[in-house]
Design an enzyme around this catalytic site. Structure first.
Site, PDB file in Angstrom:
ATOM      1  N   GLY B 145       0.869  -0.664  -0.119  1.00  0.00           N
ATOM      2  CA  GLY B 145       0.091  -0.149  -0.415  1.00  0.00           C
ATOM      3  C   GLY B 145       0.931   1.186  -0.027  1.00  0.00           C
ATOM      4  N   CYS B 146       0.287   2.409  -0.504  1.00  0.00           N
ATOM      5  CA  CYS B 146       0.899   3.710  -0.257  1.00  0.00           C
ATOM      6  C   CYS B 146       1.774   4.543   1.023  1.00  0.00           C
ATOM      7  CB  CYS B 146       0.529   4.885  -1.364  1.00  0.00           C
ATOM      8  SG  CYS B 146      -1.220   5.058  -0.462  1.00  0.00           S
TER       9      CYS B 146
END
Lengths: 346, 346, 346, 346
Positions: B145-146
């Protein structure tokens, strides 16, 4: 009966012009004198077209007024404030020059010798909600910085109540107007747009002000505060995220504890016209253009940590609005005069 | 020699379209098949004019490819990934569906029963710099995920080295594209513009991913992480501010300690093509459009606390770029192929 | 004496909520009833936190009021307006449903059969400065569109005076709130940010309204208007750039002519509280949050062409503010009540 | 074989740094020398962190190179260009100093006496698509201004074909980086944000350049051009909206005419790698970070008027990208080298 006359020293910065905007709609005072560091002789509407309705010329020297706002940068402001006090005026100083009690802090953080350290004791720190009784009789009010306003209002209930450990992280996100109207590469549009940047990691000048405020709220604690401000690409607004450890046994670590915390905040700020304790996370836009401070206290139950978020408009509650709020108290007006109205949204 | 064929499932979201942009300039692979949840039958340039140079039609079903990126939302992605694996393809999944090792976490955080928990063990968590050796032979890479990308890269050196206490505050500021292309009031222009808003204070879905990543770095520590994401009014970028306590005696609390910390980070990431340890606070704009992660570790000497700041482009290193970086490794290309180039600034 | 009661139908859109904000600070009326297309039963402050001071619940049906604002989308609004008129209420309709005199135009531009074409004649077009005498006695005021407000106020003096040829180019730049609160990809933050986009080149629905307004100002001319609106990445504001040919011999082509033109505009709008004819090019920000229209008329001497620029806040003078201005006239209040105050700048 | 060496004079402005970014990914040349008006002795990555991969120091004087880009402001640039020519270098000048053929125009528009008027004839105006054959052998290319690039590419097909009357309105909307990196109040973030402002209504310096370009395309016409630039709150991009009258009988006023017009543009620009004639209105974001010019020609059938819209990235096709495109031609490379790649979107 004649309205009190008020003046603004250095109307051309963002806080100065915002004070002018607010005073123009104030029914109880007469804005009668404005000065600027430049543009002397120009009409206010020439310099600042959005204030074209205010029929005043920028003067080299302040006229006779009952109360004056000094919106000069630090150091210059101290001199102007002293002169105004000597002329018998009441003063609200929006610079940092009378916020700190300890003159040596000016040497350390602002790199100048304070010209009149004896006045530091007389000055009242104008965080209205926390110091209201002192403001009414004050001759000199030191209007708080934008970051300290957001941070201290967020933390006051739990600090005063001794509910948290004194090790606090304050992560603040500010709109770019907080950096003032003086040109710089950091505030050049193409550089600040589409960007988030932390700054002053070596220590921001608002840190001693925050620590002083916390210590006044709870002199028994020895605070260790990490404060990191960030610039975000918007004109106005500060969102302050505070992280703290609850003191053993003081706050229940469960949904019930969250409710109690919220209730404690509501109780602490009951009746405050400009504090709104909210039960969902607030956004800076909800305070845009207003004198409000929105506060959301909650608990990260997994980590057993308090999170307290506050939102203000840095130029209003964090500057001009609080200055006018203090003026209202000093001159005996309703505290909210000229300061009411909902956020301009969206 | 024929180039490997690659495909993208759901090209129409922000990460999917960004993968297409990067693959189009990749000299070693042929982007040969794209699917979308809508717009089937349209040319890619009709749907996404900025990709008008890519001469492909959006298909209902994935063609035969050697490696596929799944850019579907979670839950749907798991099904597509399983189907692709069964067809013998290598897979980089940019959804969350194979990031967590414990299937029960999907029930807890994503509210669905994982359809193939046995694959969770086989999936390699694709935070390239930390798991490189596992990525080359992997059949299934779970692209991080970012937020976890920014947080884990920032914290890895001090966590792995056991230099900090496991009580960590992570305050992240993300551009609005991080919320995806699905419409919502929170991402409506007039609501998100001129606004900062915290969200997911009850617990963001990236939290278990962060904690899992930290625990893998240092299984001896029991982490207590507070993670608060904030939306800021820009399209791209994440700035992550991490706050942690040094472990007693591990880091010198002085200017010397700052230098040692910086050196420790430089050593940890030596030779990494996409990590840049910097000695002044970075800004998201400096990573804009690139696969870089800029990291600035420092010490708040007054409070005795570590501050570590990282910046990434959430759609590149925090999404499509890292996915292509992983593909490069899986297919035996130079890791940086199609990913080089400086930030588009300003 | 009791204050007149007013209501808002569909308070949840941008114009509806802005009317609520303005009425809340209006000393002469009582906002007593609000309805919404959704959120029935919620408190206004739950739905719209920035209006938390207004203690009203969103109702399914409008209560008894003296005057109502309909902020529904077109077509739905017509029905609500008819119902309100039948209940004896005065109405300000901010939709397009009663702006055009010719019922067939609704078929052509809005794709519906107007349900009550006979009311079109009775409705007064509420461009206050141009139609003031008709507004006071009106039962139904059709509040102008945002683009027509900016364009007609810019062009009225030269059109009425017959000073220009009827071939006009109107190039307008609008903030994104002009597209309303309904979600769309065009108004999704990451798409609208860092972008300028022209739209409706086949003909925008405000075009017939502009042409009708020009024709009423000067029925002798046969107008040929090209109108191109553009979305720009800001929340509020419309800047309208108008280009026209002076009629032979009507305006001196020299510096003197520029001065005469400016004087003509000043004369035309003399005494208008919300029109400010300016002698330097205005900016949308100078009208931000206000009911002002700033107008700058000049001559491109090289090309012998008139350039007239106007700026408004699309949600105030281009929507809610003008609606309240009209209400003030209809109810006998000072026209500027609740509408004064300078722009919130910066 | 050795790569040609290239240099950049004044790398620290927006166009200069963008040339550096593009050259760094150029496989055919070696960027070997950079100078700056300040920061001499600093590494490029110190001054401009996003260019940290380029290992060059800012020098006081240009080294020996085969081709140099001068990115100095006008007037200073002329001197640097002359010096470089005398050293035998090829030059691409991105300032305005060699764009205009008539030396007197410099007095009129730029307020200086051109130091070497005899060079004006030798300089080739580097609007690549219109002057390609002259660029290959040129020793000095005057790189076009950002506005002229957008306007001339939009208008060239109909002007060259004699299809429109020479009375043209050009309404341009530019991102703020177009104003350069020099600080000013107009480009101060809080002033430019949430604002649209027209400027240079007395005549912008790009006007004579536009008129000269049009006249070269069609020397028989006597152009009367109104050009109004507007600043919009974004970093990059120019959208140019052109309005013109078709010449009697030249373009069919109907849907058929629209199709013919589109076809005429496609034919005119057939094979051009950086021109994309599109059949729906383009947006600046679709060209963001690229060397593309998107052009949409259409007809307002009601008014019988042509509307032609173009979009460019002002710093790429409107500056650095076109400069590198010209360099590629001058040095015999593929014209698109280092310039390919889709827009970074969103």
């Amino acid at each position: 009966m004649q309205k009190p006359k008020v003046g603004i020293i250095n109307v051309s910065g963002y806080v100065g012009m915002e004070i002018a905007r607010l005073l123009h709609r104030h029914p109880g005072v007469e804005l009668s004198s404005i000065t600027g560091r430049s543009a002397v002789g120009q009409g206010l509407g020439q310099l600042l077209p959005h204030l074209g309705d205010i029929d005043l010329v920028i003067q080299p020297e302040l006229g006779d007024v009952d109360l004056v706002f000094s919106a000069l940068p630090h150091k210059s402001s101290a001199e102007a404030v002293v002169a105004a006090l000597e002329r018998g005026m009441k003063v609200v100083d929006v610079s940092a020059d009378f916020r700190l009690r300890d003159a040596q802090e000016y040497q350390r953080w602002y790199e100048f010798s304070h010209p009149r350290p004896e006045l530091l004791e007389m000055a009242v720190y104008g965080l209205t909600e926390l110091n209201r009784p002192l403001i009414a009789p004050a001759r000199l009010v030191a209007n708080p910085g934008c970051y300290p306003t957001g941070a201290l209002l967020a933390l006051a209930p739990v600090v005063k109540g001794g509910l948290i450990e004194p090790h606090i992280v304050i992560d603040a996100k500010s709109g770019v107007s907080g950096a003032g109207r003086t040109l710089s590469l950091a505030t050049h549009f193409a550089e600040a747009n589409e960007n988030v940047s932390p700054y002053a990691l070596e220590g921001h000048r608002h840190l001693p002000e925050i620590v002083q405020g916390l210590s006044q709220l709870n002199p028994e604690l020895s605070f260790s505060v990490t404060f990191v401000p960030h610039l975000v690409p918007m004109s106005r607004g500060i969102l302050t995220s505070c992280y703290a450890q609850p003191r053993e046994g003081k706050i229940a670590m469960g949904e019930g504890g969250k409710g109690e915390l919220l209730e404690l905040y509501r109780e602490f700020y009951r009746g405050e016209p400009f504090i709104r304790v909210v039960d969902v996370p607030p956004q800076t836009k909800q305070a845009w253009g207003t004198n409000l401070c929105l506060i959301y206290p909650t608990i990260d139950l997994r980590a057993g940590r308090l999170i307290i978020i506050s939102c203000i408009d840095n130029l209003v509650k964090g500057g001009a609005g609080q200055a006018v709020q203090n003026m209202n108290i000093m001159l005996g007006f309703d505290e909210g005069m000229a300061l009411k109205g909902a956020a301009v949204y969206p």
